[in-house]
Design a protein around this motif. Structure first.
Motif, PDB file in Angstrom:
ATOM      1  N   GLY A  59       0.774  -1.236   0.000  1.00 15.13           N
ATOM      2  CA  GLY A  59       0.000   0.000   0.000  1.00 15.13           C
ATOM      3  C   GLY A  59       0.803   1.281   0.000  1.00 15.13           C
ATOM      4  O   GLY A  59       0.394   2.291   0.560  1.00 15.13           O
ATOM      5  N   GLY A  60       1.959   1.285  -0.628  1.00 14.81           N
ATOM      6  CA  GLY A  60       2.725   2.510  -0.761  1.00 14.81           C
ATOM      7  C   GLY A  60       3.511   2.910   0.465  1.00 14.81           C
ATOM      8  O   GLY A  60       4.019   4.033   0.530  1.00 14.81           O
ATOM      9  N   LEU A  61       3.644   2.051   1.452  1.00 11.01           N
ATOM     10  CA  LEU A  61       4.450   2.353   2.627  1.00 11.01           C
ATOM     11  C   LEU A  61       5.934   2.254   2.286  1.00 11.01           C
ATOM     12  O   LEU A  61       6.331   1.588   1.333  1.00 11.01           O
ATOM     13  N   TYR A  62       6.758   2.904   3.093  1.00  9.01           N
ATOM     14  CA  TYR A  62       8.202   2.835   2.892  1.00  9.01           C
ATOM     15  C   TYR A  62       8.718   1.437   3.223  1.00  9.01           C
ATOM     16  O   TYR A  62       8.180   0.740   4.091  1.00  9.01           O
ATOM     17  N   THR A  63       9.766   1.042   2.538  1.00  3.91           N
ATOM     18  CA  THR A  63      10.473  -0.190   2.845  1.00  3.91           C
ATOM     19  C   THR A  63      11.896   0.155   3.250  1.00  3.91           C
ATOM     20  O   THR A  63      12.330   1.315   3.129  1.00  3.91           O
ATOM     21  N   VAL A  64      12.639  -0.844   3.696  1.00  2.00           N
ATOM     22  CA  VAL A  64      14.003  -0.593   4.141  1.00  2.00           C
ATOM     23  C   VAL A  64      14.870  -0.068   2.997  1.00  2.00           C
ATOM     24  O   VAL A  64      15.841   0.672   3.224  1.00  2.00           O
ATOM     25  N   ASP A  65      14.520  -0.413   1.756  1.00  4.31           N
ATOM     26  CA  ASP A  65      15.288   0.080   0.602  1.00  4.31           C
ATOM     27  C   ASP A  65      15.089   1.574   0.372  1.00  4.31           C
ATOM     28  O   ASP A  65      15.855   2.194  -0.371  1.00  4.31           O
ATOM     29  N   ASP A  66      14.057   2.156   0.975  1.00  5.10           N
ATOM     30  CA  ASP A  66      13.816   3.596   0.835  1.00  5.10           C
ATOM     31  C   ASP A  66      14.673   4.426   1.787  1.00  5.10           C
ATOM     32  O   ASP A  66      14.656   5.658   1.715  1.00  5.10           O
ATOM     33  N   ILE A  67      15.390   3.771   2.681  1.00  3.46           N
ATOM     34  CA  ILE A  67      16.279   4.496   3.590  1.00  3.46           C
ATOM     35  C   ILE A  67      17.559   4.809   2.831  1.00  3.46           C
ATOM     36  O   ILE A  67      18.384   3.934   2.581  1.00  3.46           O
ATOM     37  N   ILE A  68      17.728   6.068   2.441  1.00  4.86           N
ATOM     38  CA  ILE A  68      18.850   6.494   1.612  1.00  4.86           C
ATOM     39  C   ILE A  68      20.039   6.815   2.502  1.00  4.86           C
ATOM     40  O   ILE A  68      19.976   7.724   3.336  1.00  4.86           O
ATOM     41  N   THR A  69      21.124   6.089   2.327  1.00  2.00           N
ATOM     42  CA  THR A  69      22.284   6.318   3.191  1.00  2.00           C
ATOM     43  C   THR A  69      23.550   5.778   2.564  1.00  2.00           C
ATOM     44  O   THR A  69      23.517   4.863   1.729  1.00  2.00           O
ATOM     45  N   SER A  70      24.667   6.348   2.962  1.00  2.00           N
ATOM     46  CA  SER A  70      25.986   5.803   2.633  1.00  2.00           C
ATOM     47  C   SER A  70      26.855   5.767   3.881  1.00  2.00           C
ATOM     48  O   SER A  70      28.054   5.547   3.794  1.00  2.00           O
ATOM     49  N   SER A  71      26.249   6.006   5.048  1.00  2.00           N
ATOM     50  CA  SER A  71      27.004   6.066   6.304  1.00  2.00           C
ATOM     51  C   SER A  71      26.860   4.757   7.069  1.00  2.00           C
ATOM     52  O   SER A  71      25.822   4.085   7.009  1.00  2.00           O
ATOM     53  N   GLN A  72      27.897   4.429   7.812  1.00  2.00           N
ATOM     54  CA  GLN A  72      27.928   3.164   8.522  1.00  2.00           C
ATOM     55  C   GLN A  72      26.851   3.092   9.601  1.00  2.00           C
ATOM     56  O   GLN A  72      26.214   2.055   9.791  1.00  2.00           O
ATOM     57  N   CYS A  73      26.632   4.212  10.321  1.00  2.00           N
ATOM     58  CA  CYS A  73      25.671   4.186  11.423  1.00  2.00           C
ATOM     59  C   CYS A  73      24.255   3.913  10.934  1.00  2.00           C
ATOM     60  O   CYS A  73      23.487   3.186  11.577  1.00  2.00           O
ATOM     61  N   MET A  74      23.886   4.451   9.762  1.00  2.00           N
ATOM     62  CA  MET A  74      22.555   4.181   9.223  1.00  2.00           C
ATOM     63  C   MET A  74      22.481   2.809   8.563  1.00  2.00           C
ATOM     64  O   MET A  74      21.424   2.173   8.548  1.00  2.00           O
ATOM     65  N   GLU A  75      23.607   2.334   8.028  1.00  2.00           N
ATOM     66  CA  GLU A  75      23.622   0.979   7.483  1.00  2.00           C
ATOM     67  C   GLU A  75      23.344  -0.036   8.591  1.00  2.00           C
ATOM     68  O   GLU A  75      22.675  -1.044   8.380  1.00  2.00           O
ATOM     69  N   LEU A  76      23.847   0.256   9.807  1.00  2.00           N
ATOM     70  CA  LEU A  76      23.584  -0.628  10.941  1.00  2.00           C
ATOM     71  C   LEU A  76      22.101  -0.635  11.295  1.00  2.00           C
ATOM     72  O   LEU A  76      21.543  -1.673  11.668  1.00  2.00           O
ATOM     73  N   VAL A  77      21.459   0.527  11.178  1.00  2.00           N
ATOM     74  CA  VAL A  77      20.012   0.606  11.411  1.00  2.00           C
ATOM     75  C   VAL A  77      19.277  -0.240  10.371  1.00  2.00           C
ATOM     76  O   VAL A  77      18.360  -1.006  10.702  1.00  2.00           O
ATOM     77  N   LYS A  78      19.677  -0.119   9.104  1.00  2.00           N
ATOM     78  CA  LYS A  78      19.043  -0.890   8.038  1.00  2.00           C
ATOM     79  C   LYS A  78      19.224  -2.396   8.242  1.00  2.00           C
ATOM     80  O   LYS A  78      18.323  -3.180   7.953  1.00  2.00           O
ATOM     81  N   GLU A  79      20.392  -2.784   8.728  1.00  2.00           N
ATOM     82  CA  GLU A  79      20.641  -4.205   8.994  1.00  2.00           C
ATOM     83  C   GLU A  79      19.790  -4.715  10.153  1.00  2.00           C
ATOM     84  O   GLU A  79      19.377  -5.879  10.169  1.00  2.00           O
TER      85      GLU A  79
END
Length: 460
Positions: free
Chosen positions: A135-155
């Motif tokens: 239904g058009g909700l955000y997914t983890v792929d919509d988290i735009i990042t190149s930083s390690q701290c946010m990559e850890l959040v995505k993981e």
């Protein structure tokens, strides 16, 4: 400097799929693709690398860019099959031209038209039934990042998404807490069920109680039989944002509802079973919320079975220009424009700014610039004044203190006088503090902003 030539090039070529600009030695200074489905290279991964490193099959003799840099002569409409360093094959028709200044070659630009199947250009995509139901909700792929701290959040998100454990998200205003909450929902087993979000800030306790738990007819004047959010979200996910702004009396009832996995509508004694994943968020440090009495300690422990901290933009500055490119692409589509980037002066301003409003502030600034920009690049004149003149945010704090007017008497002007006054205040704060953190707190600015001002004024 080289990227400024891109705008001139775009005025000549109305239809292109990709642009690559190198300096005089063949090192990449600018890259953009308008067909990421064909060319999956990203600027962050190739910037400042040599063109033959990105396309290992090329040599100085076979690369059109290197030949143009050597001869100074343009190469028009050359067919090429390029293989990238990560194994992707791209077929394109390329036009490569030298960039000259004062008759000296300072770089080269390569524009591409990709060769692909005709129907690919129609942007036809087929969505699965599962994707449609999200239904058009955000997914983890919509988290735009190149930083390690946010990559850890995505993981972390997929690991906790499939459990029924409650999740507490902490992040400053504008960091993207709802994006994380929606990603938790769409990554888990409840993704085909409902995701219900409620901001709890500034809602009176009685009203919030009826919103959450529902009402029965006659429970108060005008009340009707109406389900609450716990019922509506049953089987799915309920996201309670800014729960630290909720009245304590309502917090006690939420704790009971979570513990017992059932609710009663206002005016009713009939329990209604619930099966929910509870996600909540606070915009202040959770421990401080508990200490200050904004959040019940027992509710905190119940909500924070898993805690996810979303770092502010100033702590993941590597994401800044990655997000700028993303928002520019997004607003080009929304507003039907062809802006391709920000100029060097804006880059420096963005690097120096502390971003108290985080990603939301950046997004709003880019949108505002789109409304007034008259160039293919966002320029300083397109930005709000509080960005281009940092003193604007601090002038109100100076009103109550006496201003030394000697700078005005010497004909230095108002801005110079304010700068000297700000330098004095910062120096006093540094001298009376045991650390930069304490000084920044006294000045009511971030440590990053303080470091910028120390460097600006040469204060040691």
């Amino acid at each position: 400097m080289l990227r400024r030539y891109v705008e001139q090039l775009l005025n000549v070529y109305n239809y292109i799929d990709g642009i690559l600009v190198t300096d005089k030695n063949g090192y990449i200074e600018y890259f953009v693709t308008y067909r990421p489905d064909v060319n999956r290279l990203k600027e962050k991964n190739i910037l400042h690398k040599h063109v033959t490193e990105i396309y290992p099959g090329l040599t100085n003799k076979t690369s059109s860019l290197m030949r143009v840099l050597e001869t100074g002569e343009a190469i028009l409409n050359e067919y090429q099959t390029l293989v990238t360093y990560n194994g992707q094959s791209i077929r394109a028709i390329n036009t490569t031209m030298p960039i000259k200044e004062n008759n000296k070659i300072i770089g080269a630009v390569d524009v591409s038209r990709y060769i692909d199947l005709p129907y690919s250009r129609q942007n036809i995509t087929l969505k699965s039934r599962e994707d449609a139901e999200i239904g058009g909700l955000y997914t983890v792929d919509d988290i735009i990042t190149s930083s390690q701290c946010m990559e850890l959040v995505k993981e972390k998100i997929p690991r906790v998404a499939n459990t029924d454990s409650s999740v507490l998200i902490y992040g400053e205003t504008g960091t993207g807490k709802e994006l994380v909450a929606q990603s938790l929902h769409t990554s888990g087993k409840r993704r085909n069920k409902k995701f219900i979000s409620q901001n709890c800030a500034a809602i009176p306790g009685n009203l919030l109680e009826s919103i959450l738990f529902g009402t029965t007819k006659g429970s108060y004047t005008g009340a009707e039989n109406k389900p609450g959010l716990f019922e509506i979200a049953n089987g799915g996910t309920l996201f309670l944002d800014e729960i630290n702004s909720m009245e304590i009396s309502v917090q006690a009832k939420i704790l009971k509802a979570i513990e017992e996995k059932q609710v009663c509508r206002l005016g009713s004694f009939t329990p209604i079973k619930t099966d929910l994943k509870i996600i909540s968020a606070v915009n202040e440090r959770p421990a401080q919320c508990v200490e200050s009495g904004k959040l019940r300690e027992d509710l905190f422990y119940r909500l924070s079975v898993v805690q996810i901290n979303v770092p502010p933009l100033r702590d993941r500055i590597n994401d800044l220009f990655f997000l700028v490119s993303y928002f520019i692409k997004q607003y080009n589509g929304f507003l039907d424009k062809e802006i391709i980037g920000i100029d060097e002066e804006v880059e420096e301003l963005f690097k120096e700014y502390a971003w108290p409003g985080n990603v939301r502030e950046l997004k709003n600034i880019i949108e505002g610039a789109f409304n007034v920009a008259s160039s293919r690049f966002i320029q300083k004149r397109d930005l709000p004044e509080y960005i281009t003149n940092p003193l604007m945010l601090n002038q109100e704090k100076f009103v109550s203190a006496p201003l030394n007017v000697s700078a005005l008497a010497e004909g230095k002007g108002l801005n110079k006088a304010l700068e000297e006054f700000e330098k004095t205040i910062i120096s006093d704060a540094i001298e009376s503090s045991i650390s930069l953190v304490e000084a920044a707190k006294k000045l009511d600015i971030t440590k990053q902003t303080l470091n910028y001002k120390l460097k600006k004024y040469g204060i040691k």
